[in-house]
Design an enzyme around this catalytic site. Structure first.
Site, mmCIF file in Angstrom:
data_model
loop_
_atom_site.group_PDB
_atom_site.id
_atom_site.type_symbol
_atom_site.label_atom_id
_atom_site.label_comp_id
_atom_site.label_asym_id
_atom_site.label_seq_id
_atom_site.Cartn_x
_atom_site.Cartn_y
_atom_site.Cartn_z
ATOM 1 N N ASP A 1 0.862 -1.174 0.000
ATOM 2 C CA ASP A 1 0.000 0.000 0.000
ATOM 3 C C ASP A 1 0.906 1.234 0.000
ATOM 4 O O ASP A 1 1.761 1.371 0.877
ATOM 5 C CB ASP A 1 -0.858 -0.047 1.277
ATOM 6 N N GLY B 1 -8.986 5.127 -5.726
ATOM 7 C CA GLY B 1 -7.680 4.485 -5.901
ATOM 8 C C GLY B 1 -6.610 5.050 -4.968
ATOM 9 O O GLY B 1 -6.868 5.316 -3.797
ATOM 10 N N VAL B 2 -5.435 5.240 -5.524
ATOM 11 C CA VAL B 2 -4.299 5.774 -4.772
ATOM 12 C C VAL B 2 -4.640 7.149 -4.189
ATOM 13 O O VAL B 2 -4.340 7.453 -3.023
ATOM 14 C CB VAL B 2 -3.072 5.890 -5.710
ATOM 15 N N ASP B 3 -5.250 7.978 -5.012
ATOM 16 C CA ASP B 3 -5.570 9.353 -4.616
ATOM 17 C C ASP B 3 -6.462 9.360 -3.368
ATOM 18 O O ASP B 3 -6.178 10.062 -2.378
ATOM 19 C CB ASP B 3 -6.301 10.016 -5.801
ATOM 20 N N THR C 1 -2.795 3.044 -14.348
ATOM 21 C CA THR C 1 -3.279 1.686 -14.685
ATOM 22 C C THR C 1 -4.540 1.278 -13.919
ATOM 23 O O THR C 1 -4.972 0.133 -14.016
ATOM 24 C CB THR C 1 -2.184 0.627 -14.446
ATOM 25 N N GLY C 2 -5.130 2.228 -13.175
ATOM 26 C CA GLY C 2 -6.395 1.951 -12.494
ATOM 27 C C GLY C 2 -7.524 2.633 -13.236
ATOM 28 O O GLY C 2 -7.867 2.256 -14.368
HETATM 29 N N1 AR6 Z 1 -1.353 1.565 -2.956
HETATM 30 C C1 AR6 Z 1 -0.746 1.192 -4.104
HETATM 31 N N2 AR6 Z 1 -1.412 1.033 -5.268
HETATM 32 C C2 AR6 Z 1 -2.740 1.240 -5.258
HETATM 33 C C3 AR6 Z 1 -3.449 1.637 -4.104
HETATM 34 C C4 AR6 Z 1 -2.691 1.795 -2.898
HETATM 35 N N3 AR6 Z 1 -3.244 2.176 -1.743
HETATM 36 N N4 AR6 Z 1 -4.754 1.796 -4.443
HETATM 37 C C5 AR6 Z 1 -4.871 1.488 -5.744
HETATM 38 N N5 AR6 Z 1 -3.654 1.152 -6.243
HETATM 39 P P1 AR6 Z 1 -5.534 4.633 -9.730
HETATM 40 P P2 AR6 Z 1 -4.910 6.166 -12.182
HETATM 41 C C6 AR6 Z 1 -3.283 0.776 -7.635
HETATM 42 O O1 AR6 Z 1 -6.939 4.439 -10.165
HETATM 43 O O2 AR6 Z 1 -5.222 5.011 -13.049
HETATM 44 C C7 AR6 Z 1 -8.303 8.651 -9.115
HETATM 45 O O3 AR6 Z 1 -9.673 8.772 -8.931
HETATM 46 C C8 AR6 Z 1 -4.403 0.390 -8.567
HETATM 47 O O4 AR6 Z 1 -4.712 -0.983 -8.400
HETATM 48 O O5 AR6 Z 1 -5.290 5.022 -8.315
HETATM 49 O O6 AR6 Z 1 -3.700 6.991 -12.468
HETATM 50 C C9 AR6 Z 1 -7.613 9.991 -9.324
HETATM 51 O O7 AR6 Z 1 -8.279 11.030 -8.629
HETATM 52 C C10 AR6 Z 1 -3.788 0.677 -9.926
HETATM 53 O O8 AR6 Z 1 -2.962 -0.414 -10.320
HETATM 54 O O9 AR6 Z 1 -4.785 5.780 -10.613
HETATM 55 C C11 AR6 Z 1 -7.700 10.188 -10.804
HETATM 56 O O10 AR6 Z 1 -8.915 10.786 -11.190
HETATM 57 C C12 AR6 Z 1 -2.840 1.857 -9.665
HETATM 58 O O11 AR6 Z 1 -2.710 1.930 -8.239
HETATM 59 C C13 AR6 Z 1 -7.601 8.786 -11.346
HETATM 60 O O12 AR6 Z 1 -8.073 7.931 -10.310
HETATM 61 C C14 AR6 Z 1 -3.351 3.198 -10.177
HETATM 62 O O13 AR6 Z 1 -4.758 3.271 -10.047
HETATM 63 C C15 AR6 Z 1 -6.198 8.383 -11.668
HETATM 64 O O14 AR6 Z 1 -6.207 7.096 -12.233
#
Ligand code: AR6
Length: 187
Positions: free
Chosen positions: A27, A49-51, A134-135
């Site tokens: 995480d 997601g991460v954000d 990638t999310g």
């Molecule tokens: N730690 C590590 N990786 C994670 C975590 C975590 N806590 N949570 C999710 N992931 P994403 P994006 C992975 O969607 O595609 C948001 O709404 C997840 O499985 O977080 O760049 C923002 O506000 C995936 O593989 O980011 C933007 O609007 C990866 O992190 C938008 O999403 C990225 O997924 C950005 O989308």
């Protein structure tokens, strides 16, 4: 690049001169590093997601700073404090929403390069990245992993103060994709 400068220690680790690049499952919010990278959007408005995880764990000060900054171009990165997180800084990077356009790869690469430049300017010694794009943004992970790892390898070529670059992958399948990609880039 000569073989001594760049060598693999394990499946999930590559030594690049004085920098260790490592892949871990975990995480992003739990990382004890100087800076963690957020997968942000261009409005710095927060989201899932991460954000979502970073703002939840870090507390409201991060969003206050994001509002004051106002936004970030796609392919760019901006810096805030890290609130209650263990890291000192959050680097908010904006990946492209994947649409299969020719410019997508350059924008994703730029999000990594801009994050690393911000980290250099902050004097960061250790940085943790999630898999940007990638999310919710839908970037195919095999392509994204190659861009991400190559951008980091390239960044270290001309010297860096960053001793540790860690990729924190959220699932075992994602970790396997990154490990296979690292193997291909640095056999
Ligand atoms: N730690 C590590 N990786 C994670 C975590 C975590 N806590 N949570 C999710 N992931 P994403 P994006 C992975 O969607 O595609 C948001 O709404 C997840 O499985 O977080 O760049 C923002 O506000 C995936 O593989 O980011 C933007 O609007 C990866 O992190 C938008 O999403 C990225 O997924 C950005 O989308």
């Amino acid at each position: 690049m000569d073989a001594a400068w760049k060598h693999r220690r394990h499946m999930d680790e590559l030594i690049l001169g004085t920098t260790r690049l490592e892949l871990r499952r975990g995480d992003i919010t739990a990382q004890e590093v100087d800076a963690i990278v957020n997968a942000a959007n261009a409005r710095l408005a927060g989201g899932g997601g991460v954000d979502g995880a970073i703002h939840r764990a870090g507390g409201p000060s991060i969003m206050r700073e994001c509002r004051a900054i106002g936004g970030c171009r796609t392919g760019g990165a901006v810096v805030t404090g890290a609130g209650r997180l263990r890291a000192k800084h959050v680097i908010h990077a904006v990946a492209p929403r994947y649409a299969g356009r020719p410019g997508d790869a350059a924008l994703l690469r730029s999000a990594y390069a801009a994050s690393l430049e911000r980290a250099e300017a902050l004097g960061v010694r250790s940085i943790a990245f999630p898999s940007l794009g990638t999310g919710a943004y839908g970037y195919p992970i095999d392509q994204a992993a190659a861009i991400a790892l190559d951008a980091c390898i390239e960044h270290t070529v001309h010297g860096t103060c960053i001793a540790l670059i860690r990729f924190v992958l959220f699932s075992d399948p994602d970790l396997r994709v990154y490990a296979a990609t690292l193997q291909r880039l640095a056999p």
